[in-house]
Write an enzyme that holds these catalytic residues in place. Sequence first.
Site, PDB file in Angstrom:
ATOM      1  N   CYS A 247      -3.996   0.517  -2.541  1.00 51.42           N
ATOM      2  CA  CYS A 247      -3.829  -0.721  -1.774  1.00 51.42           C
ATOM      3  C   CYS A 247      -2.724  -1.594  -2.378  1.00 51.42           C
ATOM      4  O   CYS A 247      -2.401  -1.491  -3.567  1.00 51.42           O
ATOM      5  CB  CYS A 247      -5.114  -1.531  -1.783  1.00 51.42           C
ATOM      6  SG  CYS A 247      -6.449  -0.840  -0.800  1.00 51.42           S
TER       7      CYS A 247
ATOM      8  N   CYS B 267     -10.429  -3.553  -4.488  1.00 53.40           N
ATOM      9  CA  CYS B 267      -9.420  -4.481  -5.018  1.00 53.40           C
ATOM     10  C   CYS B 267     -10.061  -5.770  -5.521  1.00 53.40           C
ATOM     11  O   CYS B 267      -9.603  -6.349  -6.515  1.00 53.40           O
ATOM     12  CB  CYS B 267      -8.372  -4.789  -3.953  1.00 53.40           C
ATOM     13  SG  CYS B 267      -7.308  -3.367  -3.596  1.00 53.40           S
TER      14      CYS B 267
ATOM     15  N   ASN C 296       0.844  -1.199   0.000  1.00 48.13           N
ATOM     16  CA  ASN C 296       0.000   0.000   0.000  1.00 48.13           C
ATOM     17  C   ASN C 296       0.879   1.249   0.000  1.00 48.13           C
ATOM     18  O   ASN C 296       1.947   1.289   0.623  1.00 48.13           O
ATOM     19  CB  ASN C 296      -1.009   0.000   1.152  1.00 48.13           C
ATOM     20  CG  ASN C 296      -0.412  -0.238   2.525  1.00 48.13           C
ATOM     21  OD1 ASN C 296       0.633  -0.866   2.659  1.00 48.13           O
ATOM     22  ND2 ASN C 296      -1.073   0.269   3.544  1.00 48.13           N
TER      23      ASN C 296
ATOM     24  N   CYS D 181      -9.747  -5.407  -0.050  1.00 46.13           N
ATOM     25  CA  CYS D 181     -10.918  -4.534   0.113  1.00 46.13           C
ATOM     26  C   CYS D 181     -11.843  -4.699  -1.105  1.00 46.13           C
ATOM     27  O   CYS D 181     -11.488  -5.329  -2.113  1.00 46.13           O
ATOM     28  CB  CYS D 181     -10.495  -3.076   0.280  1.00 46.13           C
ATOM     29  SG  CYS D 181     -10.034  -2.255  -1.257  1.00 46.13           S
TER      30      CYS D 181
ATOM     31  N   GLU E 180      -2.838  -4.755  -3.111  1.00 43.65           N
ATOM     32  CA  GLU E 180      -3.315  -5.672  -4.151  1.00 43.65           C
ATOM     33  C   GLU E 180      -3.381  -4.971  -5.502  1.00 43.65           C
ATOM     34  O   GLU E 180      -2.985  -5.536  -6.529  1.00 43.65           O
ATOM     35  CB  GLU E 180      -4.698  -6.210  -3.785  1.00 43.65           C
ATOM     36  CG  GLU E 180      -4.718  -7.045  -2.514  1.00 43.65           C
ATOM     37  CD  GLU E 180      -4.942  -6.233  -1.244  1.00 43.65           C
ATOM     38  OE1 GLU E 180      -4.542  -5.042  -1.206  1.00 43.65           O
ATOM     39  OE2 GLU E 180      -5.523  -6.783  -0.300  1.00 43.65           O
TER      40      GLU E 180
HETATM   41  N1  THU Z   1      -5.136  -1.820   2.568  1.00 44.42           N
HETATM   42  C1  THU Z   1      -4.539  -2.582   1.609  1.00 44.42           C
HETATM   43  O1  THU Z   1      -3.511  -2.200   1.036  1.00 44.42           O
HETATM   44  N2  THU Z   1      -5.096  -3.782   1.308  1.00 44.42           N
HETATM   45  C2  THU Z   1      -6.151  -4.340   1.963  1.00 44.42           C
HETATM   46  O2  THU Z   1      -6.521  -5.463   1.670  1.00 44.42           O
HETATM   47  C3  THU Z   1      -6.822  -3.586   3.027  1.00 44.42           C
HETATM   48  C4  THU Z   1      -6.358  -2.202   3.237  1.00 44.42           C
HETATM   49  C5  THU Z   1      -4.495  -0.565   2.963  1.00 44.42           C
HETATM   50  C6  THU Z   1      -5.224   0.697   2.603  1.00 44.42           C
HETATM   51  C7  THU Z   1      -4.656   1.657   3.622  1.00 44.42           C
HETATM   52  O3  THU Z   1      -3.399   2.147   3.151  1.00 44.42           O
HETATM   53  C8  THU Z   1      -4.416   0.796   4.843  1.00 44.42           C
HETATM   54  O4  THU Z   1      -4.359  -0.535   4.357  1.00 44.42           O
HETATM   55  C9  THU Z   1      -5.488   0.918   5.905  1.00 44.42           C
HETATM   56  O5  THU Z   1      -6.753   0.709   5.372  1.00 44.42           O
END
Ligand code: THU
Length: 134
Positions: free
Chosen positions: A53, A93, A42, A90, A55
């Site tokens: 994110c 994603c 992320n 999320c 992913e």
């Molecule tokens: N986040 C991800 O990168 N992937 C996920 O599956 C869930 C959330 C990140 C977004 C943000 O930078 C941090 O995690 C908190 O939500």
Amino acid sequence: MTPEALIEQAKIAMTRAYAPYSHFQVGAALLGASGRVYLGCNVENAAYGPSNCAERTAVFKAVSEGERRFAALAVAGGPEGVIRDVCTPCGVCRQVLREFCADDFPIYGCDAEGTLRTFTLGQLLPESFSSDNL
Ligand code: THU
């Protein structure tokens, strides 16, 4: 590549997270049909909205490198990079993955004890909208 090995790659990607606002570090390892692994983390932003994110970082890296067919995804994440619970993609994603992956696409996560959990994209995004619907 085994699910466990892909999770290890996701953990490496997690250490590269740029998450100065949420402090929640996430790493993703996307296995291409070619056998190549694309890592993503992320990447947050002071304006919050432009944050990306792990992913999606991995998917966009892969597609921009010319790969569009994928075998599996592993995700690892937790506060300050400490894995407490399984971290699943999320909603945004999941939809991005659906663009390139079918319902049976496997997504791996692990909990604090290191126990592997396996989901399919169809489980995480049932009755999804895709190009099949257009
Ligand atoms: N986040 C991800 O990168 N992937 C996920 O599956 C869930 C959330 C990140 C977004 C943000 O930078 C941090 O995690 C908190 O939500």
